[in-house]
Structures are given as C-alpha cells and as structure tokens.
Design an enzyme around this catalytic site. Structure first.
Site, PDB file in Angstrom:
ATOM      1  NE  ARG A   1      -9.168   3.265  -4.193  1.00 42.87           N
ATOM      2  CZ  ARG A   1      -9.086   2.620  -5.350  1.00 42.87           C
ATOM      3  NH1 ARG A   1      -8.426   1.465  -5.410  1.00 42.87           N
ATOM      4  NH2 ARG A   1      -9.646   3.110  -6.436  1.00 42.87           N
TER       5      ARG A   1
ATOM      6  CD  GLU B   1      -1.930   3.615  -3.046  1.00 39.17           C
ATOM      7  OE1 GLU B   1      -2.275   3.791  -4.223  1.00 39.17           O
ATOM      8  OE2 GLU B   1      -2.083   2.542  -2.443  1.00 39.17           O
TER       9      GLU B   1
ATOM     10  CG  HIS C   1      -2.906   1.066  -6.571  1.00 36.40           C
ATOM     11  ND1 HIS C   1      -3.455   1.992  -5.721  1.00 36.40           N
ATOM     12  CD2 HIS C   1      -3.949   0.537  -7.250  1.00 36.40           C
ATOM     13  CE1 HIS C   1      -4.770   2.035  -5.888  1.00 36.40           C
ATOM     14  NE2 HIS C   1      -5.085   1.152  -6.818  1.00 36.40           N
TER      15      HIS C   1
END
Length: 331
Positions: A233, A262, A294
């Site tokens: 994360r 993000e 991601h």
C-alpha cells in the site's frame, strides 16, 4: 438481481461476467465509485468495488439513500471504506481476505530485479540501438541480505523466492511465521532490518499503526545503496521524504507498485493530462525509480480467485450467511 461493479478493468470484465452468469446479472463499469458517480448505483441492492473506489461517509450515505445494502469489495485491503459509517447506515461490507500470494510476491521480485539490473534503462537504450553497458551494472542477490517487513502469506512467498536466491533473511512482524523461520529467517527490530538489508520489501497492510512505516528517519537508517520495494500500500511510505533521499543520491533502486495518493490517478489514462501531483511527477523522473500502476495482483490466477470470492460473498449475503470475508455483517 443486477450487480453493479465499479472500477472494472478490460481484462477483468469477462472473468466477472463468467463468474456471475449462473447466479446474478452483473454490469461492469470502468468508472470508479466516488461522490460524482455514486448516483449511478441507485436501485442496485448490491454493488462491487475496487480498492481505488471512494467509500467515505458521503459516498456511503448516497449509496444507502439509493437503496444499496451490500458492498462487495474486490480486494484484500479496505482502507478506502469507512466501516463505522457503513455499519451505522446498515450496509453489509465484505472483502476478499485471501488470493494468490504468488502474484504479488513474484511481481515484487520483478520490480527488485528490474531496478537492480537496470532493465528499463537497458530496454530503452536498445530500442534506440544504443548497446553500451555504461550505467547498467547491477549486483548479485546471492549472499546479500533481504529484509521482509510483513511475513504473512505474501511476505512468506517473497521470502521463499529470496531463499532460492541464497540470501540472508531478516523479518519484521508482530508475530513470527514458522514457515519463514524454517527458511532460516531471523526476526529483528525494524531499525536493525533497515540498517542491515541490501533489499527491503514491504508486505504489511495499511493501518493507522503502519501508516508511513517508512518515514524520513526510517529511510535515513537504510543503506545508501539499498533497494526499496513496495507492492503493498502506498501509504506505508512517506513519499515526500523518499523524494528528498533520492535527490540526495541515495538508493540503488526503488520499485513502487503503489503510491499514497494514487486514487484518481492509477488505473486511468492520464497521458494527455497535466499531472498536478508534484511529488509523483518528481518521483518518476529519477532514473533509479520504477513506478507501476498497482498491478502486482493482476494475474489471471489471482483475479479469478478474487472474482470467485466476490461471487461467494454476494451469495452469502443473499442467503444470510456470514464468512471470514465479512467486515460489516448484515443487520
């Protein structure tokens, strides 16, 4: 019943449709759930969301007012959901508590090897028929020290690969993983791990206790020639502090599949848009930094498991069952 799924990627859509076809209708949207798109969910009892959807108080209130009663999150992480508000509004919330740990662990290693061996720079050069080796020298991983912050299923899978490289294993977690101990891992305080590791990889969830786990002082503890990898994360790293260290010429390489700001950027095409995030804009200019969007989880194996679990979570909700995936039970 029609399920409305937000933030569905093109590769993901046929997997979702196939998984739901014998149970419910599903409509996949490529837009992410936020305050502007929440009204689309009106009339849908069940919706499905991705980790970059906004399920804060305002959005949850809009969903509840429109008749939504269940949120099926297609991820392990749920830091984007205000669970207290969801419970108050009577919304059932479930997540995917487990999927292939190998997808993320293998991608973390792909990032590590890419920045260590300068793969992106080398590929860019050869496309221009520049075959020089200047600036491309990496290091053997064999015999070096790897620090694994978080030794759950993904951290364990990452450590197994490191063991295959013949590396010294250091670990940090609130509990010791017997499987990692069997690999020869030594658990040490975070500061010692950071100081002694040639490669540091993050595999802990984002919680208040782990927010900015790698802050300015932690970064200064690391070796100047270390490699830092984050496929967990973005909020685990103080990105502004990281940029400051990179500007000072530190670190052999940094591989980031996640970024603390993000939301509203990742999973979207921003190639024709001015990026207002100065920290991210500066971060991607460093030649020893590799940022991906991601995608560590994004294998057909992992996504299939995520979708299958999401379907089961919806079926459990309909049947009044409760599983380990439920974050807020049906009221």
């Amino acid at each position: 019943m029609e399920i409305l799924a937000f933030g569905v990627q093109a590769d993901e859509k046929p997997l979702i449709e196939a998984a739901f076809q014998d149970h419910h209708e599903v409509r996949g949207l490529d837009v992410f759930l936020n305050a502007d798109t929440a009204p689309i969910a009106a009339g849908h009892e069940v919706i499905s969301t991705s980790v970059n959807c906004d399920l804060g108080a305002e959005v949850l209130a809009s969903l509840a007012a429109g008749g939504t009663r269940m949120v099926a999150q297609r991820s392990t992480g749920f830091n984007n959901i205000d669970l207290t508000v969801a419970e108050r509004l009577g919304l059932t919330v479930a997540r995917v508590s487990f999927y292939s740990p190998y997808s993320v662990a293998e991608f973390a290693w792909a990032l590590a090897m890419a920045v260590n061996r300068r793969i992106v720079r080398a590929s860019t050069r050869t496309r221009d028929f520049d075959f020089r080796l200047d600036g491309l020298m990496g290091r053997d991983m064999h015999g070096r020290t790897v620090g694994v912050l978080g030794t759950g299923k993904i951290g364990e899978a990452f450590a197994r690969i490191a063991h295959g490289f013949g590396m010294r294993l250091l670990g940090w977690d609130i509990t010791e993983n017997p499987a990692c101990l069997d690999l020869g891992m030594t658990y040490v305080p975070k500061e010692q791990l950071l100081a002694e590791s040639d490669l540091v990889s993050l595999h802990v969830p984002l919680m208040p206790e782990t927010s900015r786990l790698i802050d300015g002082p932690a970064l200064k503890t690391m070796r100047d020639d270390a490699v830092l990898i984050n496929s967990s994360r973005g909020g685990l790293i103080d990105t502004a502090a990281l940029v400051a260290e990179l500007r000072a010429g530190r670190f052999t390489g940094v591989g980031l599949d996640v970024y603390e700001a993000e939301a509203g950027l990742f999973f979207l095409d921003k190639s024709l848009t001015a990026i207002e995030d100065d920290t991210l804009a500066r971060l991607v200019t460093f030649p020893n930094v590799l940022v991906t969007s991601h995608q560590a989880y994004y294998t057909v194996d992992a996504v299939s498991q995520i979708v299958e679990t999401t379907v089961n979570n919806v079926l459990d909700y309909s049947a009044g069952r409760r599983s380990e995936n439920v974050l807020v039970p049906r009221s």
